[in-house]
Design a protein around this motif. Structure first.
Motif, short mmCIF file in Angstrom:
data_model
loop_
_atom_site.label_atom_id
_atom_site.label_comp_id
_atom_site.label_asym_id
_atom_site.label_seq_id
_atom_site.Cartn_x
_atom_site.Cartn_y
_atom_site.Cartn_z
N TYR A 61 10.03 -12.78 -2.82
CA TYR A 61 9.72 -11.43 -3.34
C TYR A 61 8.46 -11.45 -4.20
O TYR A 61 8.17 -10.49 -4.92
N VAL A 92 -3.74 -10.06 -0.53
CA VAL A 92 -2.44 -9.38 -0.61
C VAL A 92 -2.47 -8.16 -1.53
O VAL A 92 -1.80 -7.16 -1.27
N MET A 131 -0.69 -3.47 -2.15
CA MET A 131 0.37 -3.30 -3.15
C MET A 131 0.96 -1.89 -3.22
O MET A 131 2.06 -1.70 -3.72
N ASP A 132 0.23 -0.90 -2.69
CA ASP A 132 0.81 0.44 -2.66
C ASP A 132 1.99 0.51 -1.67
O ASP A 132 2.77 1.46 -1.71
N GLN A 133 2.12 -0.51 -0.82
CA GLN A 133 3.23 -0.51 0.14
C GLN A 133 4.26 -1.60 -0.20
O GLN A 133 5.06 -2.00 0.65
N ARG A 134 4.20 -2.05 -1.45
CA ARG A 134 5.04 -3.17 -1.87
C ARG A 134 6.54 -2.86 -1.76
O ARG A 134 7.32 -3.69 -1.30
N ASP A 135 6.96 -1.66 -2.16
CA ASP A 135 8.39 -1.35 -2.16
C ASP A 135 8.99 -1.42 -0.75
O ASP A 135 10.08 -1.94 -0.56
N THR A 193 3.15 -6.95 -13.96
CA THR A 193 4.05 -6.20 -13.07
C THR A 193 5.47 -6.43 -13.55
O THR A 193 5.91 -7.57 -13.65
N LEU A 248 5.02 -11.51 0.08
CA LEU A 248 4.23 -10.30 0.39
C LEU A 248 2.99 -10.65 1.20
O LEU A 248 2.58 -9.89 2.09
N THR A 249 2.39 -11.80 0.91
CA THR A 249 1.22 -12.23 1.69
C THR A 249 1.61 -12.46 3.14
O THR A 249 0.91 -12.03 4.08
N ALA A 303 7.85 -3.20 1.74
CA ALA A 303 7.86 -4.60 2.15
C ALA A 303 9.04 -5.33 1.51
O ALA A 303 9.76 -6.08 2.18
N LEU A 304 9.26 -5.08 0.22
CA LEU A 304 10.37 -5.75 -0.47
C LEU A 304 11.71 -5.35 0.12
O LEU A 304 12.62 -6.18 0.25
#
Ligand SMILES: NC(=O)c1ccc[n+]([C@@H]2O[C@H](COP(=O)([O-])OP(=O)(O)OC[C@H]3O[C@@H](n4cnc5c(N)ncnc54)[C@H](OP(=O)(O)O)[C@@H]3O)[C@@H](O)[C@H]2O)c1
Length: 335
Positions: A126, A277, A281-285, A111, A131-132, A287-288
């Motif tokens: 981050y 977690v 990951m498709d919703q990572r942005d 990544t 994320l978890t 969340a960040l």
């Protein structure tokens, strides 16, 4: 690139009891040549995770780590050479580099990370830990304003973020951690409403007074006896976010707890849901973006425990399992 100057830590034997330094050995390997589709990485920071120990038991959401191979582990690394499109020297990536100075890794397993300072935040708030905590609490635990959230391994990397996010969401937050100092830190520094020292004995009773209105969301990092103490104190329609079971990782799994699970789940209409977690990951942005704004506003404090030197990774992992760490433990391999 074949000189023998790639320090590597091997898992020489899978532990049957507790993990010890005798299970690892450092060797001097060669720097690999990247193949088509791979990037050659120089490791900067190595993540130490409770899960590193769980991987030694067998295949889970990933393959088991095997004896006489380089110990697996995630890290933040710099690309030094690339035969993969989309990656160039100087890029910063996260991936399973293993416990070694250099690794050649398929680009599809990496990544690309932003270049931000401090770089350590890419492994803590981050990274997987942040994320978890975010997805496990908000998407699995689904706390509502005013509800009581309990989190175990609360002073650890995931737990310390879970509790703070629950406070941001206006919940009453109780942390469970080992030792008075950690408990004091949770309430005095991180703003938890109460903390329970599970090493002091009487976790069930202490929890009862720390969460007098019962538990609406239990974020479970440890399983075992602490899960057993929480279950009867769950409120009707409570949610248990099953994140991990660290009490079962190191050594022979305990024969204790949780007992009485099925009956309690039925009567209290509980939802008990495991999660990984990576599923989110498709919703990572999104969340960040939330995590970054909370850090910038000072609502979310980042606690890191950085240890120098790849050679110290085995002792640092053994220490993490014993509760030495506060916040995200990692190894600075090369600054
Ligand atoms: N589901 C996912 O996708 C996912 C992703 C990342 C991590 N995780 C899980 O999250 C949990 C936390 O992992 P981490 O890597 O962030 O470690 P961590 O919380 O930073 O460190 C582990 C902590 O666990 C506590 N602990 C150790 N043995 C215990 C026991 N028998 N009972 C209660 N607490 C114990 C220790 O603190 P004390 O001093 O308080 O004992 C230790 O500091 C683990 O269960 C891990 O597997 C899950």
């Amino acid at each position: 690139m074949s000189e023998a100057n790639n320090r590597q830590i091997l898992l020489v034997e899978k532990p049957t009891g507790r993990l010890g330094p005798e299970h690892f050995r450092m060797v001097n390997g060669s720097i690999p040549e990247p193949k088509e589709g791979e990037a050659l990485l120089r490791l900067r920071y190595l993540s130490l995770d409770a899960a590193n120990r769980a991987w030694m038991h067998g295949a889970t959401y990933r393959a088991a780590v095997e004896a006489n191979t380089v110990m697996s582990g995630g890290g933040i690394a710099e690309v030094v050479a690339s035969k993969a499109s989309g990656l160039a020297p100087g890029d910063i990536v996260f991936g399973d580099t293993g416990w070694q100075d250099y690794a050649a890794v398929q680009a599809k397993h990496l990544t690309k990370m932003p270049k931000l300072e401090p770089m350590t935040h890419l492994l803590s708030v981050y990274g997987i830990a942040g994320l978890t905590a975010y997805f496990g609490l908000l998407h699995v635990g689904k706390p509502k304003e005013g509800e009581t959230v309990v989190v175990s391994a609360a002073a650890g990397s995931v737990g310390s973020i879970v509790g703070q996010i629950a406070k941001i969401k206006s919940c009453r937050v109780v942390g469970i951690a080992g030792g008075k100092d950690k408990c004091h830190w949770l309430t005095n520094e991180l703003g938890f409403d109460a903390a329970v020292d599970y090493k002091d004995g009487g976790t069930y009773k202490a929890l009862r007074s720390a969460a007098p209105d019962g538990i609406d969301v239990y974020f479970d990092n440890v399983g075992g006896d602490i899960l057993e103490a929480c279950l009867p104190q769950m409120n009707n329609r409570g949610r248990i976010a099953c994140c991990g079971a660290i009490s079962q990782y190191d050594g022979v799994p305990s024969a204790h707890g949780p007992r009485g699970v099925p009956g309690l789940i039925v009567v209290k209409r509980l939802i008990m849901q495991g999660f990984i977690v990576m599923d989110f990951m498709d919703q990572r942005d999104a969340a960040l973006a939330d995590l970054q704004s909370w850090v910038a506003s000072g609502k979310l404090k980042v606690q890191e425990d950085v240890i120098d030197g790849l050679e110290n990774a085995p002792a640092a992992l053994i220490g993490l399992l014993a509760g030495e760490n506060r916040g995200k433990r990692m190894i600075r391999v090369q600054a």
